[in-house]
Design a protein around this motif. Structure first.
Motif, PDB file in Angstrom:
ATOM      1  N   ALA A 198       0.834  -1.201   0.000  1.00  0.00           N
ATOM      2  CA  ALA A 198       0.000   0.000   0.000  1.00  0.00           C
ATOM      3  C   ALA A 198       0.869   1.250   0.000  1.00  0.00           C
ATOM      4  O   ALA A 198       0.569   2.239  -0.695  1.00  0.00           O
ATOM      5  CB  ALA A 198      -0.928  -0.002   1.213  1.00  0.00           C
ATOM      6  N   GLU A 199       1.975   1.210   0.742  1.00  0.00           N
ATOM      7  CA  GLU A 199       2.902   2.352   0.771  1.00  0.00           C
ATOM      8  C   GLU A 199       3.595   2.520  -0.582  1.00  0.00           C
ATOM      9  O   GLU A 199       3.872   3.655  -1.012  1.00  0.00           O
ATOM     10  CB  GLU A 199       3.945   2.159   1.874  1.00  0.00           C
ATOM     11  CG  GLU A 199       3.372   2.196   3.284  1.00  0.00           C
ATOM     12  CD  GLU A 199       4.422   1.936   4.349  1.00  0.00           C
ATOM     13  OE1 GLU A 199       4.514   2.738   5.294  1.00  0.00           O
ATOM     14  OE2 GLU A 199       5.158   0.926   4.237  1.00  0.00           O
ATOM     15  N   VAL A 200       3.889   1.415  -1.249  1.00  0.00           N
ATOM     16  CA  VAL A 200       4.516   1.473  -2.575  1.00  0.00           C
ATOM     17  C   VAL A 200       3.578   2.141  -3.578  1.00  0.00           C
ATOM     18  O   VAL A 200       4.007   2.992  -4.371  1.00  0.00           O
ATOM     19  CB  VAL A 200       4.897   0.057  -3.043  1.00  0.00           C
ATOM     20  CG1 VAL A 200       5.213   0.031  -4.541  1.00  0.00           C
ATOM     21  CG2 VAL A 200       6.079  -0.470  -2.237  1.00  0.00           C
ATOM     22  N   ILE A 201       2.312   1.764  -3.558  1.00  0.00           N
ATOM     23  CA  ILE A 201       1.346   2.386  -4.469  1.00  0.00           C
ATOM     24  C   ILE A 201       1.249   3.878  -4.192  1.00  0.00           C
ATOM     25  O   ILE A 201       1.239   4.708  -5.114  1.00  0.00           O
ATOM     26  CB  ILE A 201      -0.034   1.706  -4.361  1.00  0.00           C
ATOM     27  CG1 ILE A 201       0.048   0.251  -4.826  1.00  0.00           C
ATOM     28  CG2 ILE A 201      -1.075   2.469  -5.188  1.00  0.00           C
ATOM     29  CD1 ILE A 201      -1.231  -0.549  -4.611  1.00  0.00           C
ATOM     30  N   ASP A 202       1.196   4.247  -2.912  1.00  0.00           N
ATOM     31  CA  ASP A 202       1.143   5.665  -2.551  1.00  0.00           C
ATOM     32  C   ASP A 202       2.396   6.400  -3.030  1.00  0.00           C
ATOM     33  O   ASP A 202       2.317   7.548  -3.503  1.00  0.00           O
ATOM     34  CB  ASP A 202       0.991   5.825  -1.040  1.00  0.00           C
ATOM     35  CG  ASP A 202      -0.399   5.455  -0.534  1.00  0.00           C
ATOM     36  OD1 ASP A 202      -1.345   5.436  -1.351  1.00  0.00           O
ATOM     37  OD2 ASP A 202      -0.539   5.191   0.673  1.00  0.00           O
ATOM     38  N   TYR A 254       4.213   5.619  -5.603  1.00  0.00           N
ATOM     39  CA  TYR A 254       4.089   5.734  -7.055  1.00  0.00           C
ATOM     40  C   TYR A 254       3.159   6.880  -7.429  1.00  0.00           C
ATOM     41  O   TYR A 254       3.488   7.713  -8.303  1.00  0.00           O
ATOM     42  CB  TYR A 254       3.584   4.418  -7.642  1.00  0.00           C
ATOM     43  CG  TYR A 254       3.235   4.490  -9.113  1.00  0.00           C
ATOM     44  CD1 TYR A 254       4.214   4.782 -10.059  1.00  0.00           C
ATOM     45  CD2 TYR A 254       1.937   4.274  -9.559  1.00  0.00           C
ATOM     46  CE1 TYR A 254       3.900   4.851 -11.422  1.00  0.00           C
ATOM     47  CE2 TYR A 254       1.616   4.335 -10.910  1.00  0.00           C
ATOM     48  CZ  TYR A 254       2.605   4.629 -11.832  1.00  0.00           C
ATOM     49  OH  TYR A 254       2.291   4.697 -13.168  1.00  0.00           O
ATOM     50  N   LEU A 255       2.003   6.948  -6.775  1.00  0.00           N
ATOM     51  CA  LEU A 255       1.051   8.015  -7.079  1.00  0.00           C
ATOM     52  C   LEU A 255       1.648   9.388  -6.760  1.00  0.00           C
ATOM     53  O   LEU A 255       1.476  10.342  -7.526  1.00  0.00           O
ATOM     54  CB  LEU A 255      -0.251   7.793  -6.303  1.00  0.00           C
ATOM     55  CG  LEU A 255      -1.036   6.523  -6.665  1.00  0.00           C
ATOM     56  CD1 LEU A 255      -2.245   6.362  -5.758  1.00  0.00           C
ATOM     57  CD2 LEU A 255      -1.467   6.538  -8.130  1.00  0.00           C
ATOM     58  N   ALA A 256       2.365   9.467  -5.648  1.00  0.00           N
ATOM     59  CA  ALA A 256       3.036  10.727  -5.299  1.00  0.00           C
ATOM     60  C   ALA A 256       4.076  11.081  -6.361  1.00  0.00           C
ATOM     61  O   ALA A 256       4.266  12.259  -6.701  1.00  0.00           O
ATOM     62  CB  ALA A 256       3.693  10.618  -3.925  1.00  0.00           C
ATOM     63  N   PRO A 308     -10.152   8.036  -5.928  1.00  0.00           N
ATOM     64  CA  PRO A 308     -10.105   9.301  -6.680  1.00  0.00           C
ATOM     65  C   PRO A 308      -8.697   9.806  -6.993  1.00  0.00           C
ATOM     66  O   PRO A 308      -8.456  10.321  -8.097  1.00  0.00           O
ATOM     67  CB  PRO A 308     -10.857  10.275  -5.765  1.00  0.00           C
ATOM     68  CG  PRO A 308     -11.795   9.410  -4.995  1.00  0.00           C
ATOM     69  CD  PRO A 308     -11.060   8.126  -4.764  1.00  0.00           C
ATOM     70  N   ARG A 309      -7.769   9.658  -6.060  1.00  0.00           N
ATOM     71  CA  ARG A 309      -6.404  10.140  -6.320  1.00  0.00           C
ATOM     72  C   ARG A 309      -5.812   9.451  -7.546  1.00  0.00           C
ATOM     73  O   ARG A 309      -5.208  10.098  -8.419  1.00  0.00           O
ATOM     74  CB  ARG A 309      -5.524   9.885  -5.096  1.00  0.00           C
ATOM     75  CG  ARG A 309      -4.100  10.386  -5.256  1.00  0.00           C
ATOM     76  CD  ARG A 309      -3.230   9.935  -4.092  1.00  0.00           C
ATOM     77  NE  ARG A 309      -1.912  10.557  -4.127  1.00  0.00           N
ATOM     78  CZ  ARG A 309      -0.901  10.204  -3.325  1.00  0.00           C
ATOM     79  NH1 ARG A 309      -1.074   9.239  -2.434  1.00  0.00           N
ATOM     80  NH2 ARG A 309       0.262  10.817  -3.427  1.00  0.00           N
ATOM     81  N   ALA A 310      -5.980   8.139  -7.609  1.00  0.00           N
ATOM     82  CA  ALA A 310      -5.420   7.371  -8.722  1.00  0.00           C
ATOM     83  C   ALA A 310      -6.177   7.638 -10.014  1.00  0.00           C
ATOM     84  O   ALA A 310      -5.562   7.817 -11.079  1.00  0.00           O
ATOM     85  CB  ALA A 310      -5.451   5.883  -8.397  1.00  0.00           C
ATOM     86  N   GLY A 349      -3.356  10.759 -17.983  1.00  0.00           N
ATOM     87  CA  GLY A 349      -2.399  10.029 -18.815  1.00  0.00           C
ATOM     88  C   GLY A 349      -1.526   9.064 -18.065  1.00  0.00           C
ATOM     89  O   GLY A 349      -0.722   8.339 -18.667  1.00  0.00           O
ATOM     90  N   GLY A 350      -1.625   9.038 -16.730  1.00  0.00           N
ATOM     91  CA  GLY A 350      -0.828   8.110 -15.932  1.00  0.00           C
ATOM     92  C   GLY A 350      -1.202   6.665 -16.217  1.00  0.00           C
ATOM     93  O   GLY A 350      -2.296   6.373 -16.711  1.00  0.00           O
ATOM     94  N   THR A 351      -0.282   5.764 -15.924  1.00  0.00           N
ATOM     95  CA  THR A 351      -0.509   4.343 -16.182  1.00  0.00           C
ATOM     96  C   THR A 351      -0.640   3.580 -14.872  1.00  0.00           C
ATOM     97  O   THR A 351      -0.107   3.987 -13.837  1.00  0.00           O
ATOM     98  CB  THR A 351       0.645   3.740 -17.002  1.00  0.00           C
ATOM     99  OG1 THR A 351       1.853   3.816 -16.228  1.00  0.00           O
ATOM    100  CG2 THR A 351       0.837   4.496 -18.302  1.00  0.00           C
ATOM    101  N   LEU A 352      -1.330   2.474 -14.930  1.00  0.00           N
ATOM    102  CA  LEU A 352      -1.446   1.593 -13.766  1.00  0.00           C
ATOM    103  C   LEU A 352      -0.071   1.023 -13.418  1.00  0.00           C
ATOM    104  O   LEU A 352       0.700   0.647 -14.305  1.00  0.00           O
ATOM    105  CB  LEU A 352      -2.399   0.435 -14.061  1.00  0.00           C
ATOM    106  CG  LEU A 352      -3.869   0.797 -14.266  1.00  0.00           C
ATOM    107  CD1 LEU A 352      -4.620  -0.385 -14.876  1.00  0.00           C
ATOM    108  CD2 LEU A 352      -4.509   1.208 -12.945  1.00  0.00           C
ATOM    109  N   GLN A 353       0.225   0.959 -12.139  1.00  0.00           N
ATOM    110  CA  GLN A 353       1.436   0.267 -11.679  1.00  0.00           C
ATOM    111  C   GLN A 353       1.070  -1.213 -11.538  1.00  0.00           C
ATOM    112  O   GLN A 353       0.425  -1.622 -10.589  1.00  0.00           O
ATOM    113  CB  GLN A 353       1.915   0.834 -10.339  1.00  0.00           C
ATOM    114  CG  GLN A 353       3.209   0.213  -9.842  1.00  0.00           C
ATOM    115  CD  GLN A 353       3.564   0.665  -8.443  1.00  0.00           C
ATOM    116  OE1 GLN A 353       2.733   0.600  -7.534  1.00  0.00           O
ATOM    117  NE2 GLN A 353       4.787   1.127  -8.246  1.00  0.00           N
TER     118      GLN A 353
END
Length: 372
Positions: A174-178, A180-182, A250-252, A259-263
């Motif tokens: 979960a921290e990794v996804i956050d 990435y989004l940051a 919503p953030r993702a 234009g961002g891509t899924l991790q």
């Protein structure tokens, strides 16, 4: 009749080879695996480069001699040899990269493992690797340690594609996804084209079973023994559930709309360690759209030969997976302790491989210097 690897690809799983060596590149083996085994990417790590350079010295002899003549240090020689291999592999994968719109055709190279607890040094080396390889289809591997998380954000923010490695727990994932989004938010602020940034999150599977099963055997009750070899797959399936949840928030979705891509989740450590288990377990039980499975060649060949691909084997399994962990806790397994131990061991193993690689290259440089 389609092959199991074709079926796996059709089910939305990208097959990456968990290995690279110069001989694979020069012999045409890597190109052959792309053509015949549906391989669309490659991952490397310090252990893989130690095996490649230590076990395939002849392929590197000419370059080592040139480096010795120029007075290169051990670190410089390793950097030159590994980045050359990754660049050449990236060139082989360029058609795959272009055909997939930049999603696949990726080759990963890892920052030095002894930087795993140093954020600034990780960022600096990630940028150096990215600029030196100088290929759009490279991924820079950064471990998901506490110090690695802010490094991931900073590196993504520079417009660099990242493979986050050594993930074992859902909490850290979960921290990794956050992170990435940051990073995407930072990249957006820095004016980068988000669509050109790719990332995968490497979730380790078989090592979880190895450690948990050892603890279950020590407990020794029927209840404990009945839970053997369930934790690795259940943990990965819950990671996919978390992936679906986090990228629907919503953030993702705002970043994806920009234009961002899924991790993508990447299943790593998929070679089966227990001979009592099916040798394709961590492939056929982890099929879902938008995932990557990076396989050692032995696992790849087993999958091609006799893997049974029955479509999506993750969706709809979450309730059962949660129960596995409730049952593990009930018999006394401290899973937080398991995952922290595995992260610590993972870093230590890569550092040990890196030191072995340094020793190998040091000896090769000395031999070449004497021969001049």
């Amino acid at each position: 009749m389609s092959t199991p690897t074709e079926q796996l690809s059709a089910a939305g799983v990208s097959i990456w080879l968990d290995d690279l060596s110069r001989s694979r590149i020069t012999s045409g083996n890597l190109a052959e695996l792309i053509a015949t085994r549906d391989v669309v990417g490659v991952t490397t790590n310090p252990s893989i480069f130690q095996a490649a350079i230590g076990g395939g010295a002849e392929a590197y002899t000419a370059q080592i001699s040139e480096l010795a003549a120029s007075g290169a240090s051990v670190d410089d020689a390793i950097f030159a040899a590994t980045t050359d291999d990754v660049r050449d592999a990236a060139d082989i994968f360029t058609p795959v990269f272009e055909k997939s719109g930049g999603v696949d055709g990726r080759v990963s190279i890892e920052v030095s493992p002894d930087l795993a607890h140093d954020t600034d040094a990780t960022v600096a080396q990630a940028k150096e690797l990215w600029s030196t390889v100088d290929r759009a289809n490279v991924l820079i591997k950064i471990p998901a340690t506490k110090a690695g998380l802010p490094a991931i954000t900073q590196v993504i923010g520079e417009g660099i594609s990242v493979n986050v490695t050594l993930i074992f727990s859902l909490e850290r994932y979960a921290e990794v996804i956050d992170a990435y989004l940051a990073g995407l938010e930072l990249a957006q602020a820095n004016g980068h084209d988000l669509s050109r940034i790719q990332s995968v999150a490497s979730f380790f599977v078989s090592r979880v079973d190895t450690e948990v099963d050892k603890r279950l055997a020590a407990i020794g009750t029927d209840e404990a023994l009945g839970l053997k070899s369930l934790a690795g797959v259940a943990n990965a399936r819950l990671a996919y559930e978390l992936y679906e949840q986090k990228f629907a928030e919503p953030r993702a979705t705002a970043l994806l709309a920009a234009g961002g891509t899924l991790q993508r989740p990447l299943w790593a450590s998929t070679g089966v360690k227990d001979p009592a288990l099916p040798d394709t377990l961590y492939v056929t039980e982890l099929v879902a759209p938008g995932t990557v499975n990076t396989m050692p060649e032995k696992t790849l060949e087993a999958t091609f030969d006799h893997g049974v691909v029955a479509g999506d084997t993750i969706s709809g399994t979450y309730e059962t997976a949660h129960k596995v962990f409730a049952d593990l806790a009930a018999v006394g397994i401290d899973f937080a302790d398991v995952t922290q131990l595995l992260e610590d061991e993972g870093v230590e193993k890569f550092i040990a491989s890196w030191q072995d690689l340094k020793n190998t290259v040091r000896e090769a440089l000395n031999t070449a210097a004497v021969a001049r």
